[in-house]
Design a protein around this motif. Structure first.
Motif, PDB file in Angstrom:
ATOM      1  N   ALA A   1       0.833  -1.206   0.000  1.00 23.48           N
ATOM      2  CA  ALA A   1       0.000   0.000   0.000  1.00 23.48           C
ATOM      3  C   ALA A   1       0.866   1.254   0.000  1.00 23.48           C
ATOM      4  N   GLY A   2       1.917   1.277   0.778  1.00 21.34           N
ATOM      5  CA  GLY A   2       2.811   2.426   0.812  1.00 21.34           C
ATOM      6  C   GLY A   2       3.505   2.655  -0.509  1.00 21.34           C
ATOM      7  N   ILE A   3       3.939   1.578  -1.121  1.00 21.48           N
ATOM      8  CA  ILE A   3       4.639   1.702  -2.398  1.00 21.48           C
ATOM      9  C   ILE A   3       3.670   2.103  -3.506  1.00 21.48           C
ATOM     10  N   THR A   4       2.465   1.564  -3.506  1.00 22.86           N
ATOM     11  CA  THR A   4       1.516   1.923  -4.564  1.00 22.86           C
ATOM     12  C   THR A   4       1.011   3.348  -4.405  1.00 22.86           C
ATOM     13  N   ALA A   5       0.867   3.822  -3.179  1.00 18.37           N
ATOM     14  CA  ALA A   5       0.381   5.186  -2.967  1.00 18.37           C
ATOM     15  C   ALA A   5       1.415   6.215  -3.405  1.00 18.37           C
ATOM     16  N   ASN A   6       2.678   5.941  -3.192  1.00 23.98           N
ATOM     17  CA  ASN A   6       3.747   6.885  -3.504  1.00 23.98           C
ATOM     18  C   ASN A   6       4.749   6.307  -4.488  1.00 23.98           C
ATOM     19  N   GLY A   7       4.335   5.322  -5.264  1.00 20.33           N
ATOM     20  CA  GLY A   7       5.261   4.572  -6.094  1.00 20.33           C
ATOM     21  C   GLY A   7       5.746   5.284  -7.334  1.00 20.33           C
ATOM     22  N   VAL A   8       7.014   5.070  -7.627  1.00 17.74           N
ATOM     23  CA  VAL A   8       7.654   5.556  -8.841  1.00 17.74           C
ATOM     24  C   VAL A   8       8.297   4.342  -9.502  1.00 17.74           C
ATOM     25  N   ILE A   9       8.044   4.168 -10.781  1.00 13.29           N
ATOM     26  CA  ILE A   9       8.627   3.037 -11.513  1.00 13.29           C
ATOM     27  C   ILE A   9       9.915   3.506 -12.174  1.00 13.29           C
ATOM     28  N   THR A  10      10.953   2.717 -12.023  1.00 12.88           N
ATOM     29  CA  THR A  10      12.229   3.019 -12.656  1.00 12.88           C
ATOM     30  C   THR A  10      12.897   1.714 -13.089  1.00 12.88           C
TER      31      THR A  10
ATOM     32  N   THR B   1      18.021  -6.298 -16.689  1.00  9.60           N
ATOM     33  CA  THR B   1      17.313  -5.105 -16.230  1.00  9.60           C
ATOM     34  C   THR B   1      15.941  -5.527 -15.736  1.00  9.60           C
ATOM     35  N   GLU B   2      15.436  -4.788 -14.795  1.00 10.70           N
ATOM     36  CA  GLU B   2      14.135  -5.101 -14.200  1.00 10.70           C
ATOM     37  C   GLU B   2      13.489  -3.789 -13.779  1.00 10.70           C
ATOM     38  N   ARG B   3      12.169  -3.727 -13.870  1.00 12.45           N
ATOM     39  CA  ARG B   3      11.467  -2.543 -13.392  1.00 12.45           C
ATOM     40  C   ARG B   3      11.311  -2.636 -11.882  1.00 12.45           C
ATOM     41  N   ILE B   4      11.594  -1.539 -11.227  1.00 11.36           N
ATOM     42  CA  ILE B   4      11.519  -1.436  -9.777  1.00 11.36           C
ATOM     43  C   ILE B   4      10.477  -0.368  -9.445  1.00 11.36           C
ATOM     44  N   VAL B   5       9.721  -0.604  -8.394  1.00 11.88           N
ATOM     45  CA  VAL B   5       8.808   0.408  -7.871  1.00 11.88           C
ATOM     46  C   VAL B   5       9.348   0.804  -6.503  1.00 11.88           C
ATOM     47  N   TYR B   6       9.630   2.100  -6.337  1.00 14.87           N
ATOM     48  CA  TYR B   6      10.115   2.559  -5.037  1.00 14.87           C
ATOM     49  C   TYR B   6       9.211   3.662  -4.514  1.00 14.87           C
ATOM     50  N   ASP B   7       9.219   3.804  -3.216  1.00 12.59           N
ATOM     51  CA  ASP B   7       8.432   4.825  -2.531  1.00 12.59           C
ATOM     52  C   ASP B   7       9.169   6.154  -2.654  1.00 12.59           C
ATOM     53  N   LYS B   8       8.520   7.173  -3.252  1.00  8.90           N
ATOM     54  CA  LYS B   8       9.228   8.440  -3.461  1.00  8.90           C
ATOM     55  C   LYS B   8       9.548   9.147  -2.151  1.00  8.90           C
ATOM     56  N   ASN B   9       8.848   8.828  -1.084  1.00 10.53           N
ATOM     57  CA  ASN B   9       9.163   9.408   0.230  1.00 10.53           C
ATOM     58  C   ASN B   9      10.283   8.658   0.938  1.00 10.53           C
ATOM     59  N   GLN B  10      10.444   7.381   0.609  1.00 10.23           N
ATOM     60  CA  GLN B  10      11.513   6.548   1.164  1.00 10.23           C
ATOM     61  C   GLN B  10      12.080   5.710   0.024  1.00 10.23           C
ATOM     62  N   PRO B  11      12.993   6.254  -0.767  1.00  7.26           N
ATOM     63  CA  PRO B  11      13.489   5.538  -1.955  1.00  7.26           C
ATOM     64  C   PRO B  11      14.157   4.200  -1.651  1.00  7.26           C
TER      65      PRO B  11
END
Length: 108
Positions: free
Chosen positions: A23-32, A80-90
């Motif tokens: 939930a935290g990652i999806t709410a503030n998630g950034v894909i890279t 290479t792989e897509r990563i989802v990180y929390d923009k408030n806690q990368p």
């Protein structure tokens, strides 16, 4: 009966912790994109297949971070792989393909 309840309680706690993380990652998630830095076999084997530890590096806000993934499938050894990180806690990240499909749809 008491042992079954304790096991059920442990499973519920693990489920809620994982759901909270998603939930935290999806709410503030950034894909890279990330790159595979390291692959090594672990001492664990499942159904006579060795488990592998993969470490992926990614960058967020001009800093480098890494995320770990364990798998028994050799097709998961992607460079290479897509990563989802929390923009408030990368440093809080997860590999996109390991998320449940329903959560992938929310992010994508």
């Amino acid at each position: 009966m008491g042992v079954v309840l304790i096991i059920l309680l442990i499973l519920l706690v693990r489920h809620f912790r994982k759901t909270k993380r998603y939930a935290g990652i999806t709410a503030n998630g950034v894909i890279t994109k990330s790159t595979n830095r390291y692959v090594e076999p672990t001492n664990v084997s499942i159904n006579d297949q060795p488990q592998f530890r993969l470490i992926y590096d990614y960058e967020a806000f001009d800093q480098s971070y890494s995320v770990e993934h364990k798998t028994i499938y050799t097709d998961d050894f992607k460079m290479t792989e897509r990563i989802v990180y929390d923009k408030n806690q990368p440093e809080n990240a997860i590999i996109f393909s390991t998320l449940p499909i329903s959560i992938q749809r929310l992010i994508h």
